[in-house]
Design a protein around this motif. Structure first.
Motif, PDB file in Angstrom:
ATOM      1  N   PRO A 104      11.408  55.813 120.946  1.00 44.56           N
ATOM      2  CA  PRO A 104      11.259  57.047 121.728  1.00 44.56           C
ATOM      3  C   PRO A 104      11.176  56.852 123.242  1.00 44.56           C
ATOM      4  N   SER A 105      12.072  56.045 123.781  1.00 41.28           N
ATOM      5  CA  SER A 105      12.170  55.930 125.239  1.00 41.28           C
ATOM      6  C   SER A 105      13.578  55.481 125.589  1.00 41.28           C
ATOM      7  N   LEU A 106      13.853  55.457 126.860  1.00 47.27           N
ATOM      8  CA  LEU A 106      15.134  54.960 127.342  1.00 47.27           C
ATOM      9  C   LEU A 106      14.969  53.456 127.595  1.00 47.27           C
ATOM     10  N   LEU A 107      15.137  52.682 126.523  1.00 49.16           N
ATOM     11  CA  LEU A 107      15.000  51.231 126.655  1.00 49.16           C
ATOM     12  C   LEU A 107      15.955  50.717 127.711  1.00 49.16           C
ATOM     13  N   PRO A 108      15.578  49.712 128.482  1.00 46.68           N
ATOM     14  CA  PRO A 108      14.454  48.813 128.254  1.00 46.68           C
ATOM     15  C   PRO A 108      13.100  49.332 128.746  1.00 46.68           C
ATOM     16  N   LYS A 109      13.067  50.514 129.339  1.00 50.44           N
ATOM     17  CA  LYS A 109      11.783  51.062 129.787  1.00 50.44           C
ATOM     18  C   LYS A 109      10.914  51.413 128.584  1.00 50.44           C
ATOM     19  N   TYR A 110       9.636  51.126 128.695  1.00 50.38           N
ATOM     20  CA  TYR A 110       8.622  51.550 127.726  1.00 50.38           C
ATOM     21  C   TYR A 110       8.896  51.064 126.303  1.00 50.38           C
ATOM     22  N   GLY A 111       9.326  49.809 126.223  1.00 48.21           N
ATOM     23  CA  GLY A 111       9.537  49.188 124.921  1.00 48.21           C
ATOM     24  C   GLY A 111       8.672  47.944 124.789  1.00 48.21           C
ATOM     25  N   GLU A 165      12.950  61.689 133.592  1.00 49.99           N
ATOM     26  CA  GLU A 165      13.622  61.824 132.309  1.00 49.99           C
ATOM     27  C   GLU A 165      13.098  60.797 131.322  1.00 49.99           C
ATOM     28  N   SER A 166      13.268  61.140 130.076  1.00 49.71           N
ATOM     29  CA  SER A 166      12.942  60.237 128.983  1.00 49.71           C
ATOM     30  C   SER A 166      14.025  60.417 127.945  1.00 49.71           C
ATOM     31  N   GLY A 167      13.777  60.009 126.730  1.00 50.66           N
ATOM     32  CA  GLY A 167      14.777  60.168 125.692  1.00 50.66           C
ATOM     33  C   GLY A 167      14.522  59.222 124.556  1.00 50.66           C
ATOM     34  N   ALA A 168      15.568  58.944 123.806  1.00 53.94           N
ATOM     35  CA  ALA A 168      15.482  58.044 122.668  1.00 53.94           C
ATOM     36  C   ALA A 168      16.611  57.031 122.756  1.00 53.94           C
ATOM     37  N   THR A 169      16.375  55.890 122.132  1.00 57.84           N
ATOM     38  CA  THR A 169      17.356  54.812 122.108  1.00 57.84           C
ATOM     39  C   THR A 169      17.529  54.319 120.683  1.00 57.84           C
ATOM     40  N   VAL A 170      18.769  54.193 120.245  1.00 54.85           N
ATOM     41  CA  VAL A 170      19.062  53.454 119.022  1.00 54.85           C
ATOM     42  C   VAL A 170      19.554  52.094 119.480  1.00 54.85           C
ATOM     43  N   HIS A 171      18.906  51.054 118.951  1.00 61.88           N
ATOM     44  CA  HIS A 171      19.283  49.695 119.343  1.00 61.88           C
ATOM     45  C   HIS A 171      19.390  48.805 118.121  1.00 61.88           C
ATOM     46  N   ALA A 172      20.137  47.731 118.279  1.00 60.30           N
ATOM     47  CA  ALA A 172      20.218  46.716 117.240  1.00 60.30           C
ATOM     48  C   ALA A 172      18.889  45.975 117.231  1.00 60.30           C
ATOM     49  N   VAL A 173      18.395  45.671 116.045  1.00 59.53           N
ATOM     50  CA  VAL A 173      17.120  44.969 115.927  1.00 59.53           C
ATOM     51  C   VAL A 173      17.376  43.472 115.950  1.00 59.53           C
ATOM     52  N   GLU A 174      16.638  42.809 116.826  1.00 59.57           N
ATOM     53  CA  GLU A 174      16.662  41.349 116.913  1.00 59.57           C
ATOM     54  C   GLU A 174      15.225  40.871 116.905  1.00 59.57           C
ATOM     55  N   ASP A 175      14.998  39.584 117.142  1.00 59.84           N
ATOM     56  CA  ASP A 175      13.643  39.059 117.001  1.00 59.84           C
ATOM     57  C   ASP A 175      12.683  39.523 118.089  1.00 59.84           C
ATOM     58  N   VAL A 191      21.277  47.915 123.262  1.00 59.36           N
ATOM     59  CA  VAL A 191      21.258  49.378 123.176  1.00 59.36           C
ATOM     60  C   VAL A 191      22.611  49.841 122.648  1.00 59.36           C
ATOM     61  N   LEU A 192      22.569  50.699 121.622  1.00 56.29           N
ATOM     62  CA  LEU A 192      23.802  51.239 121.048  1.00 56.29           C
ATOM     63  C   LEU A 192      24.081  52.651 121.548  1.00 56.29           C
ATOM     64  N   LEU A 193      23.076  53.504 121.530  1.00 53.79           N
ATOM     65  CA  LEU A 193      23.208  54.886 122.008  1.00 53.79           C
ATOM     66  C   LEU A 193      21.882  55.357 122.584  1.00 53.79           C
ATOM     67  N   GLN A 194      21.958  56.288 123.513  1.00 50.00           N
ATOM     68  CA  GLN A 194      20.749  56.904 124.062  1.00 50.00           C
ATOM     69  C   GLN A 194      20.940  58.406 124.195  1.00 50.00           C
ATOM     70  N   SER A 195      19.839  59.118 124.055  1.00 41.89           N
ATOM     71  CA  SER A 195      19.811  60.554 124.348  1.00 41.89           C
ATOM     72  C   SER A 195      18.840  60.730 125.505  1.00 41.89           C
ATOM     73  N   ARG A 196      19.080  61.705 126.324  1.00 38.37           N
ATOM     74  CA  ARG A 196      18.220  61.920 127.493  1.00 38.37           C
ATOM     75  C   ARG A 196      17.647  63.324 127.467  1.00 38.37           C
ATOM     76  N   VAL A 197      16.368  63.419 127.828  1.00 41.66           N
ATOM     77  CA  VAL A 197      15.720  64.716 127.984  1.00 41.66           C
ATOM     78  C   VAL A 197      14.982  64.718 129.315  1.00 41.66           C
ATOM     79  N   GLU A 198      14.994  65.855 129.952  1.00 40.77           N
ATOM     80  CA  GLU A 198      14.294  66.008 131.222  1.00 40.77           C
ATOM     81  C   GLU A 198      12.790  66.066 130.965  1.00 40.77           C
ATOM     82  N   VAL A 199      12.034  65.389 131.823  1.00 41.33           N
ATOM     83  CA  VAL A 199      10.578  65.533 131.797  1.00 41.33           C
ATOM     84  C   VAL A 199      10.272  66.748 132.673  1.00 41.33           C
ATOM     85  N   LEU A 200       9.651  67.747 132.083  1.00 41.58           N
ATOM     86  CA  LEU A 200       9.419  69.015 132.770  1.00 41.58           C
ATOM     87  C   LEU A 200       8.047  69.049 133.433  1.00 41.58           C
TER      88      LEU A 200
END
Length: 189
Positions: free
Chosen positions: A109-116, A136-146, A153-162
């Motif tokens: 639940p963040s725009l990685l690499p921030k807040y991960g 802004e913030s958002g979500a990130t789908v990423h490949a899992v590694e160690d 990062v594979l995809l991100q969605s962005r939402v405005e922080v209001l």
């Protein structure tokens, strides 16, 4: 695509994927949900969708290598070719990481690499975003590694922080993007 899931709590990402499959929006089948929490609501969600469920944890397998082997054996027995972490709160072992490399996804639940990374999950992420005054913030789908939250990062969605956002209001907007984002990432695979 045969998808196995790992979830520690509610499994909202898993539910979104399984609903997309049900609607014909994703050519896939959910085959297994493993949780480290025997009372996780995700297990009941999985059962409602007809998935086999298992509780595998440090309680059932105190040796980390044995837990890793049991998890891999369960995914193989279910013939899962892709694994999705849906709020799974534990690090994975090398057997699962190596076997599913490139087909092991997590939504964060963040725009990685921030807040991960370690200690950054759920409402702690949203609180940190608000405390930092991000626009802004958002979500990130990423490949899992160690490294926790460290895979590509594979995809991100962005939402405005209001102005006036709370952890709860920001969480609601970010979570609303997570399911569709995860489905889109699985489609891309």
């Amino acid at each position: 695509m045969r998808i196995g899931f790992l979830s520690s709590h509610g499994g909202s990402g898993m539910r979104a994927v399984l609903e997309a499959v049900e609607r014909g929006e994703l050519d896939a089948q959910g085959v297994l949900c493993i949780s480290n929490n025997s009372s996780a609501p995700a297990l009941e969600v999985a059962r409602r969708f007809g998935l086999h469920t298992l509780h595998l944890s440090a309680r059932t397998f105190p040796d980390p290598a044995a837990l890793d082997a049991a998890m891999l054996a369960a995914f193989r027995a279910a013939e899962a070719d892709t694994v999705v972490l849906s709020g799974y709160m534990k690090a994975l072992g090398p057997a699962v990481l190596n076997t599913y490399a490139g087909r092991l996804l997590n939504v964060h639940p963040s725009l990685l690499p921030k807040y991960g990374g370690r200690g950054m999950y759920g409402d702690l992420v949203h609180a940190a975003v608000l405390a930092a005054g991000e626009s802004e913030s958002g979500a990130t789908v990423h490949a899992v590694e160690d490294e926790i939250d460290g895979g590509p990062v594979l995809l991100q969605s962005r939402v405005e922080v209001l102005p006036g956002d709370t952890v709860e209001s920001l969480r609601a907007r970010v979570q609303a993007t997570e399911g569709p984002l995860l489905v889109a990432a699985l489609r891309a695979l």
